[in-house]
Structure formats: structure tokens, C-alpha cells
Design a protein around this motif. Structure first.
Motif, PDB file in Angstrom:
ATOM      1  N   VAL A  81       0.864  -1.185   0.000  1.00 40.20           N
ATOM      2  CA  VAL A  81       0.000   0.000   0.000  1.00 40.20           C
ATOM      3  C   VAL A  81       0.895   1.228   0.000  1.00 40.20           C
ATOM      4  N   HIS A  82       0.354   2.342  -0.496  1.00 41.71           N
ATOM      5  CA  HIS A  82       1.158   3.544  -0.699  1.00 41.71           C
ATOM      6  C   HIS A  82       0.395   4.748  -0.159  1.00 41.71           C
ATOM      7  N   ILE A  83       1.037   5.502   0.728  1.00 40.13           N
ATOM      8  CA  ILE A  83       0.403   6.618   1.429  1.00 40.13           C
ATOM      9  C   ILE A  83       0.843   7.917   0.769  1.00 40.13           C
ATOM     10  N   GLU A  84      -0.118   8.671   0.241  1.00 41.20           N
ATOM     11  CA  GLU A  84       0.163   9.950  -0.406  1.00 41.20           C
ATOM     12  C   GLU A  84      -0.507  11.073   0.394  1.00 41.20           C
ATOM     13  N   GLN A  85       0.259  12.102   0.702  1.00 39.04           N
ATOM     14  CA  GLN A  85      -0.292  13.233   1.441  1.00 39.04           C
ATOM     15  C   GLN A  85      -0.963  14.209   0.490  1.00 39.04           C
ATOM     16  N   THR A  86      -2.117  14.722   0.924  1.00 38.62           N
ATOM     17  CA  THR A  86      -2.816  15.767   0.184  1.00 38.62           C
ATOM     18  C   THR A  86      -2.410  17.107   0.760  1.00 38.62           C
ATOM     19  N   PHE A  87      -1.803  17.952  -0.048  1.00 39.73           N
ATOM     20  CA  PHE A  87      -1.299  19.230   0.441  1.00 39.73           C
ATOM     21  C   PHE A  87      -2.381  20.301   0.330  1.00 39.73           C
ATOM     22  N   GLU A  88      -2.486  21.100   1.412  1.00 39.60           N
ATOM     23  CA  GLU A  88      -3.478  22.156   1.473  1.00 39.60           C
ATOM     24  C   GLU A  88      -2.906  23.446   0.878  1.00 39.60           C
ATOM     25  N   LEU A  89      -3.699  24.121   0.055  1.00 43.14           N
ATOM     26  CA  LEU A  89      -3.253  25.374  -0.554  1.00 43.14           C
ATOM     27  C   LEU A  89      -2.987  26.429   0.498  1.00 43.14           C
ATOM     28  N   ASN A  90      -3.825  26.486   1.531  1.00 43.40           N
ATOM     29  CA  ASN A  90      -3.647  27.482   2.580  1.00 43.40           C
ATOM     30  C   ASN A  90      -2.317  27.290   3.300  1.00 43.40           C
ATOM     31  N   LYS A 236       9.976   7.452  -0.248  1.00 43.90           N
ATOM     32  CA  LYS A 236      10.653   7.677  -1.519  1.00 43.90           C
ATOM     33  C   LYS A 236      10.053   8.850  -2.272  1.00 43.90           C
ATOM     34  N   TRP A 237      10.892   9.426  -3.128  1.00 47.12           N
ATOM     35  CA  TRP A 237      10.448  10.474  -4.039  1.00 47.12           C
ATOM     36  C   TRP A 237       9.899   9.821  -5.294  1.00 47.12           C
ATOM     37  N   ILE A 238       8.663  10.161  -5.655  1.00 46.34           N
ATOM     38  CA  ILE A 238       8.019   9.644  -6.863  1.00 46.34           C
ATOM     39  C   ILE A 238       8.032  10.757  -7.906  1.00 46.34           C
ATOM     40  N   ALA A 239       8.903  10.593  -8.927  1.00 54.40           N
ATOM     41  CA  ALA A 239       9.068  11.656  -9.921  1.00 54.40           C
ATOM     42  C   ALA A 239       7.784  11.913 -10.695  1.00 54.40           C
ATOM     43  N   LYS A 241       4.778  11.843  -9.733  1.00 49.65           N
ATOM     44  CA  LYS A 241       3.793  12.601  -8.959  1.00 49.65           C
ATOM     45  C   LYS A 241       4.404  13.820  -8.278  1.00 49.65           C
ATOM     46  N   SER A 242       5.722  13.984  -8.429  1.00 47.75           N
ATOM     47  CA  SER A 242       6.439  15.121  -7.852  1.00 47.75           C
ATOM     48  C   SER A 242       6.181  15.257  -6.360  1.00 47.75           C
ATOM     49  N   GLN A 243       6.265  14.152  -5.647  1.00 48.84           N
ATOM     50  CA  GLN A 243       6.073  14.184  -4.206  1.00 48.84           C
ATOM     51  C   GLN A 243       6.659  12.926  -3.581  1.00 48.84           C
ATOM     52  N   TYR A 244       6.874  12.994  -2.274  1.00 45.76           N
ATOM     53  CA  TYR A 244       7.305  11.828  -1.521  1.00 45.76           C
ATOM     54  C   TYR A 244       6.081  11.004  -1.122  1.00 45.76           C
ATOM     55  N   THR A 245       6.258   9.694  -1.093  1.00 46.08           N
ATOM     56  CA  THR A 245       5.211   8.799  -0.612  1.00 46.08           C
ATOM     57  C   THR A 245       5.820   7.840   0.410  1.00 46.08           C
ATOM     58  N   THR A 246       5.003   7.428   1.363  1.00 50.18           N
ATOM     59  CA  THR A 246       5.392   6.406   2.334  1.00 50.18           C
ATOM     60  C   THR A 246       4.786   5.094   1.876  1.00 50.18           C
ATOM     61  N   ASN A 247       5.620   4.092   1.661  1.00 49.25           N
ATOM     62  CA  ASN A 247       5.185   2.839   1.050  1.00 49.25           C
ATOM     63  C   ASN A 247       5.374   1.683   2.025  1.00 49.25           C
ATOM     64  N   VAL A 248       4.383   0.802   2.060  1.00 47.76           N
ATOM     65  CA  VAL A 248       4.430  -0.384   2.911  1.00 47.76           C
ATOM     66  C   VAL A 248       4.417  -1.610   2.010  1.00 47.76           C
ATOM     67  N   TYR A 249       5.410  -2.485   2.175  1.00 48.65           N
ATOM     68  CA  TYR A 249       5.501  -3.708   1.384  1.00 48.65           C
ATOM     69  C   TYR A 249       5.368  -4.908   2.324  1.00 48.65           C
ATOM     70  N   PHE A 250       4.386  -5.749   2.054  1.00 45.56           N
ATOM     71  CA  PHE A 250       4.144  -6.927   2.879  1.00 45.56           C
ATOM     72  C   PHE A 250       4.906  -8.108   2.282  1.00 45.56           C
ATOM     73  N   SER A 251       6.070  -8.402   2.849  1.00 51.71           N
ATOM     74  CA  SER A 251       6.898  -9.490   2.330  1.00 51.71           C
ATOM     75  C   SER A 251       6.290 -10.852   2.618  1.00 51.71           C
ATOM     76  N   ASP A 252       5.634 -10.984   3.762  1.00 48.77           N
ATOM     77  CA  ASP A 252       5.012 -12.241   4.171  1.00 48.77           C
ATOM     78  C   ASP A 252       3.559 -12.247   3.704  1.00 48.77           C
ATOM     79  N   THR A 253       3.234 -13.113   2.770  1.00 51.48           N
ATOM     80  CA  THR A 253       1.872 -13.169   2.234  1.00 51.48           C
ATOM     81  C   THR A 253       0.878 -13.739   3.232  1.00 51.48           C
ATOM     82  N   LYS A 254       1.371 -14.338   4.316  1.00 52.21           N
ATOM     83  CA  LYS A 254       0.485 -14.940   5.312  1.00 52.21           C
ATOM     84  C   LYS A 254       0.108 -13.973   6.431  1.00 52.21           C
TER      85      LYS A 254
END
Length: 279
Positions: A81-90, A236-239, A241-254
Motif C-alpha cells: 500500500v502507498h500513502i500519499e499526502q494531500t497538500f493544502e493550498l492554505n 521515496k520520491w516519486i518523480a 507525482k512530484s512528491q514523496y510517498t510512504t510505502n508499505v511492502y508486505f513481504s510475508d503473504t500470510k
């Protein structure tokens, strides 16, 4: 086949009357209609499949998983899963910190959760990323699937003491993510909400445990149990989308849905403690 004198029968169930409609003039009912049953979800309903692409070498293979429709069970069988922050204009224009908002996406980019912080402006101004807050994580049906609760995190070091609780409706504690004081690298434990026993250990990069500011923007956290790598968290920086994302990788399928929800909570804690703007 419809004919000029045909009559359309609308049969709802065996207990509700049959309504007949004339082609030339609509029928108006002046009597009350009694509802004797409520719509329910059929136990035979099959959840919609969520296609997931797994890239291996130069070939991409597609797998379809049966994902439940509500709650934290959305996480079942997802490889990441990948967490993307929504930036507020204010916030961008005034530099005044606002309540953070995020979108949690599947590997294909589908939004599976929306997350919104609930905190006071005073705490955001005075405490920065160490502020106490509640994070409401809603699923596609706009129901609360997970609730994160974080108390104030200020102490001898900027990252200690740290504690985040993961709850699910209607008030069940799944577990906690707690900080273990370390001088060489960040270290956390994921504790079971019932027994209080640690189930996973989270380890950050070497030579960065004594200071939150020393962690680079692109960092990697290992989550292991019993000496085996079970999952990982990176920032990581995602070029594209021009933003950083926090990514979770589940190595154990169980991993169970409960374990995945706790690891997702840990990812939000890492996001606040290491990658949010501070005072």
C-alpha cells in the motif's frame, strides 16, 4: 414481448403486493404500502476482485484477489500500500500547519482509504510533528475502518517517548506501536492489543537513532519477527507525482488483516516522526 394491452408485473417478494401499470395512464396508489422486510446483504455476495500487477523482470503478471468490501479487511492479500499526502493550498501559501490528509492506494493506484487528522491548531503550532492527534481512516463506503491515536511525543530526545494506538470500530484496540530508546538506529515494537506482547520489531537506518532530524528523506525501515523479514516501510520520491510517498511492502503473504493494519499504523507514525516538517 411487449404488446399494446400488456401488463407489467413488478414482483418485489412473496409478501408485497403486485403493482400493475397501464400503458396509457399511470396508476396512482392512494393507500399505504407496508414494508415487511429490510434489504440485507446476501451471504452469497461475492466481493469484487481487485487486480494487482506484480512486476518480475521485464514481464508483468496479473493476479486477482477477492477483497472484502469494508473495514480494514481491504488490506487482505495486498502486496503493498502507498500513502500519499494531500497538500493544502492554505498551508502552502501561509506556512500555517493544517490537519494532514492522506490517500492510501493499492499497487495499481486505486484509492482504498482516505485518512484525515484531527488535532488542535495550538498543538500543531507548538508541538509540530510531535503533536497529539487522532487519525480517522475511512474505507470506500465512507465508514471508519481504522482509528489511530497518538499522544504528545516530547521527552529527552525528540523521538521519545512515542506511542501510537491502533483501534477498529466499535472501540476495539488492535495494538500499539511503541518506541524503544536506541542510540544507533530508530527501533520500535508493535504490541498486541490484547496480550501486550511484542509481535514485530521495526528497525530504521543505522547511525540515526539519536535524532529525528538525522534521517534522510529517502529512508528504509525493516519489520521482522522471529528473525524473518515480514514487511518493510520506505519513504521515496516519486518523480511522476512530484512528491514523496510512504510505502508499505508486505513481504510475508500470510500476514493477517490485523497485522497489516498495525503495520499501516506504524507507517503513519514513521511519516510523522521522521518526515513531517518540524519547528
Amino acid at each position: 414481448m411487449l404488446q399494446n394491452d400488456a401488463v407489467r408485473n413488478l414482483q418485489f417478494d412473496s409478501e408485497i403486493r403486485v403493482a400493475q401499470q397501464n400503458n396509457t395512464e399511470p396508476r396512482v396508489y392512494d393507500g399505504p404500502i407496508s414494508i415487511t422486510s429490510q434489504p440485507t446483504t446476501s451471504p452469497e455476495r461475492i466481493p469484487l476482485p481487485l487486480p494487482v500487477s506484480t512486476i518480475g523482470g521485464s514481464l508483468a503478471t496479473h493476479r486477482s484477489f477477492s477483497i472484502p468490501m469494508t473495514g480494514f479487511d481491504f488490506l487482505t492479500e495486498l502486496p503493498s500500500v502507498h500513502i500519499e499526502q494531500t497538500f493544502e493550498l492554505n498551508e502552502s501559501l501561509t506556512s500555517v500547519s493544517s490537519e494532514n490528509r492522506y490517500t492510501v492506494r493499492s499497487p495499481l493506484g486505486d484509492a482504498i482509504y482516505s485518512a484525515s487528522e484531527s488535532s488542535t491548531s495550538r498543538n500543531r503550532l507548538l508541538c509540530g510533528a510531535g503533536r497529539p492527534f487522532q487519525m480517522h481512516i475511512l474505507d470506500k463506503t465512507h465508514q471508519e475502518a481504522i482509528l489511530l491515536r497518538k499522544p504528545l511525543a516530547l521527552g529527552a530526545f525528540c523521538c521519545h517517548p512515542v506511542n501510537l494506538e491502533v483501534w477498529i470500530p466499535p472501540g476495539n484496540l488492535l495494538g500499539r506501536i511503541v518506541n524503544s530508546p536506541a542510540f544507533l538506529k530508530p527501533e520500535y515494537f508493535i504490541q498486541d492489543g490484547v496480550t501486550g506482547e511484542p509481535t514485530f520489531c521495526i528497525e530504521g537506518p543505522e547511525n540515526s537513532g539519536f535524532c529525528c532530524f538525522c534521517l534522510p528523506k529517502e529512508s528504509f525501515f525493516k519489520i521482522h519477527s522471529g528473525g524473518d523479514l515480514r514487511a518493510s516501510i520506505d519513504h521515496k520520491w516519486i518523480a511522476g507525482k512530484s512528491q514523496y510517498t510512504t510505502n508499505v511492502y508486505f513481504s510475508d503473504t500470510k500476514l493477517s488483516a490485523k497485522d497489516r493494519a498495525l503495520i499501516l499504523g506504524a507507517a503513519f507514525l514513521m511519516e510523522y516522526m521522521y518526515f513531517q516538517t518540524r519547528l
